[in-house]
Scaffold this motif. Sequence first.
Motif, PDB file in Angstrom:
ATOM      1  N   SER A 192       0.797  -1.213  -0.174  1.00 37.14           N
ATOM      2  CA  SER A 192      -0.009  -0.059  -0.083  1.00 37.14           C
ATOM      3  C   SER A 192       0.790   1.170   0.114  1.00 37.14           C
ATOM      4  O   SER A 192       1.961   1.409   0.740  1.00 37.14           O
ATOM      5  CB  SER A 192      -0.831   0.171   1.465  1.00 37.14           C
ATOM      6  OG  SER A 192      -1.868  -1.340   1.095  1.00 37.14           O
ATOM      7  N   LEU A 193       0.416   2.237  -0.793  1.00 37.76           N
ATOM      8  CA  LEU A 193       1.062   3.409  -1.074  1.00 37.76           C
ATOM      9  C   LEU A 193       0.150   4.424  -0.104  1.00 37.76           C
ATOM     10  O   LEU A 193      -0.792   4.499   0.011  1.00 37.76           O
ATOM     11  CB  LEU A 193       1.149   3.950  -2.306  1.00 37.76           C
ATOM     12  CG  LEU A 193       2.300   3.683  -3.205  1.00 37.76           C
ATOM     13  CD1 LEU A 193       2.304   2.189  -3.448  1.00 37.76           C
ATOM     14  CD2 LEU A 193       2.472   4.577  -4.419  1.00 37.76           C
ATOM     15  N   ILE A 194       0.939   5.346   0.902  1.00 37.21           N
ATOM     16  CA  ILE A 194       0.413   6.237   1.624  1.00 37.21           C
ATOM     17  C   ILE A 194       1.045   7.885   1.274  1.00 37.21           C
ATOM     18  O   ILE A 194       2.438   7.655   1.328  1.00 37.21           O
ATOM     19  CB  ILE A 194       0.381   6.196   3.072  1.00 37.21           C
ATOM     20  CG1 ILE A 194      -0.218   4.801   3.408  1.00 37.21           C
ATOM     21  CG2 ILE A 194      -0.182   7.024   3.957  1.00 37.21           C
ATOM     22  CD1 ILE A 194       0.145   3.911   4.728  1.00 37.21           C
ATOM     23  N   THR A 195       0.351   8.591   1.142  1.00 37.43           N
ATOM     24  CA  THR A 195       0.820  10.153   0.828  1.00 37.43           C
ATOM     25  C   THR A 195       0.139  11.071   1.501  1.00 37.43           C
ATOM     26  O   THR A 195      -1.086  10.953   1.875  1.00 37.43           O
ATOM     27  CB  THR A 195       0.647  10.291  -0.812  1.00 37.43           C
ATOM     28  OG1 THR A 195       1.464  11.403  -0.876  1.00 37.43           O
ATOM     29  CG2 THR A 195      -0.489  10.528  -1.221  1.00 37.43           C
ATOM     30  N   PRO A 196       0.622  12.115   2.177  1.00 39.36           N
ATOM     31  CA  PRO A 196      -0.296  13.116   2.907  1.00 39.36           C
ATOM     32  C   PRO A 196      -1.233  13.605   2.275  1.00 39.36           C
ATOM     33  O   PRO A 196      -1.155  13.861   1.151  1.00 39.36           O
ATOM     34  CB  PRO A 196       0.861  14.118   3.386  1.00 39.36           C
ATOM     35  CG  PRO A 196       1.997  13.342   3.537  1.00 39.36           C
ATOM     36  CD  PRO A 196       1.927  12.404   2.403  1.00 39.36           C
ATOM     37  N   PRO A 197      -2.514  14.057   2.712  1.00 43.52           N
ATOM     38  CA  PRO A 197      -3.655  14.622   2.013  1.00 43.52           C
ATOM     39  C   PRO A 197      -3.112  15.990   1.472  1.00 43.52           C
ATOM     40  O   PRO A 197      -2.567  16.766   2.121  1.00 43.52           O
ATOM     41  CB  PRO A 197      -4.801  14.532   2.900  1.00 43.52           C
ATOM     42  CG  PRO A 197      -4.277  13.728   4.195  1.00 43.52           C
ATOM     43  CD  PRO A 197      -2.904  13.551   3.957  1.00 43.52           C
ATOM     44  N   ALA A 198      -3.436  16.362   0.103  1.00 41.26           N
ATOM     45  CA  ALA A 198      -3.035  17.690  -0.334  1.00 41.26           C
ATOM     46  C   ALA A 198      -4.345  18.554   0.502  1.00 41.26           C
ATOM     47  O   ALA A 198      -5.221  18.296   0.758  1.00 41.26           O
ATOM     48  CB  ALA A 198      -3.371  17.687  -1.910  1.00 41.26           C
ATOM     49  N   GLY A 199      -3.736  19.776   0.461  1.00 33.48           N
ATOM     50  CA  GLY A 199      -4.478  20.816   1.113  1.00 33.48           C
ATOM     51  C   GLY A 199      -3.967  22.115   1.351  1.00 33.48           C
ATOM     52  O   GLY A 199      -2.761  22.502   0.575  1.00 33.48           O
ATOM     53  N   GLU A 200      -4.085  22.768   2.473  1.00 31.41           N
ATOM     54  CA  GLU A 200      -3.490  23.995   2.557  1.00 31.41           C
ATOM     55  C   GLU A 200      -1.915  23.773   2.923  1.00 31.41           C
ATOM     56  O   GLU A 200      -1.170  25.014   2.528  1.00 31.41           O
ATOM     57  CB  GLU A 200      -3.861  24.728   4.020  1.00 31.41           C
ATOM     58  CG  GLU A 200      -5.446  24.781   4.095  1.00 31.41           C
ATOM     59  CD  GLU A 200      -5.756  25.898   5.272  1.00 31.41           C
ATOM     60  OE1 GLU A 200      -4.929  26.014   6.051  1.00 31.41           O
ATOM     61  OE2 GLU A 200      -6.961  26.125   5.060  1.00 31.41           O
ATOM     62  N   LEU A 201      -1.277  22.634   3.257  1.00 32.63           N
ATOM     63  CA  LEU A 201       0.150  22.722   3.336  1.00 32.63           C
ATOM     64  C   LEU A 201       0.522  21.889   2.336  1.00 32.63           C
ATOM     65  O   LEU A 201       2.180  21.844   2.469  1.00 32.63           O
ATOM     66  CB  LEU A 201       0.782  22.314   4.644  1.00 32.63           C
ATOM     67  CG  LEU A 201       0.262  23.366   5.825  1.00 32.63           C
ATOM     68  CD1 LEU A 201       0.544  23.073   7.231  1.00 32.63           C
ATOM     69  CD2 LEU A 201       1.051  24.685   5.479  1.00 32.63           C
TER      70      LEU A 201
END
Length: 280
Positions: A192-201
């Motif tokens: 499984s790949l995990i990446t931080p959610p796109a957003g304000e930062l």
Amino acid sequence: MIVNIDGGFLEPGEARIPVTDGSFLYGDTLFETFKAREKKILFSAEHLDRLELSADLLGFPFDRKRIESALERTAQRMNRPVSRLRLTLTRGSFTGLEFPPAKAGRFVLIATPTEEPDAAERLQGAHCVFAPNRRVNPLSHLPQLKHGNYADCLYAMAHARKQGAREALFVTEDDEVIEGSTSNLFIVCGKSLITPPAGELVLPGVMRRQIMNAAADLDLECREETIRRKDLWTADEIFLTNSLIDVLPVTQVENQTVGGGRLWQSLLQQLQRTIDRQMQ
């Protein structure tokens, strides 16, 4: 170096922007960085889509057809195997704190030779450190954009260079690792790949999206989830993405060995298939 300002080519030493331009006075610009192989600019539509959305959100002048023409004409002048193109939008010259009229807007396109990581560099992997400063968003009411207010990334990268590292990773006050100064972050746990959610930062990177697409093509799970500092020490793999490096595995964080898996190779191969279709 090739310089194009508002559709016209200039010698680098003759290229000028007035000191009244908002880029100089306020750092008020939007930009995109493209990669070209031979005379083909990769994922240009995706980059321009993001730039157009950013321009719409911030009220920047954006003549897409004119910019597309300038990109194509610039690409035809490139004679290196791999080139880096930086496209910058400005609002033009200011006379006070009010935005200039739309007709005052400018764009600047600069193309320079660059090199991609070779096979040996990818296998060796990158050394990362934690940035000593925080990632900030000068437009915190909006998603993270490619805005010219870039001091946080410059200072983070300067720290990484002093430490002999390739990249600096931003960490929040809650110990979340969100992205690099010039890259998006992925970890692999199992398959499984995990990446931080796109957003304000976290920037919704063009290559980030391409790797998520590649994972889907390979029937791999890819999730947008919080990554904390402790997760880096136990992840099977860590890798960085951006439009110039494509995929680059991380093998050291703060001089501690991490990762070691090879799933990134399958993702890079799938990405290359997509690029090959664009090159045809």
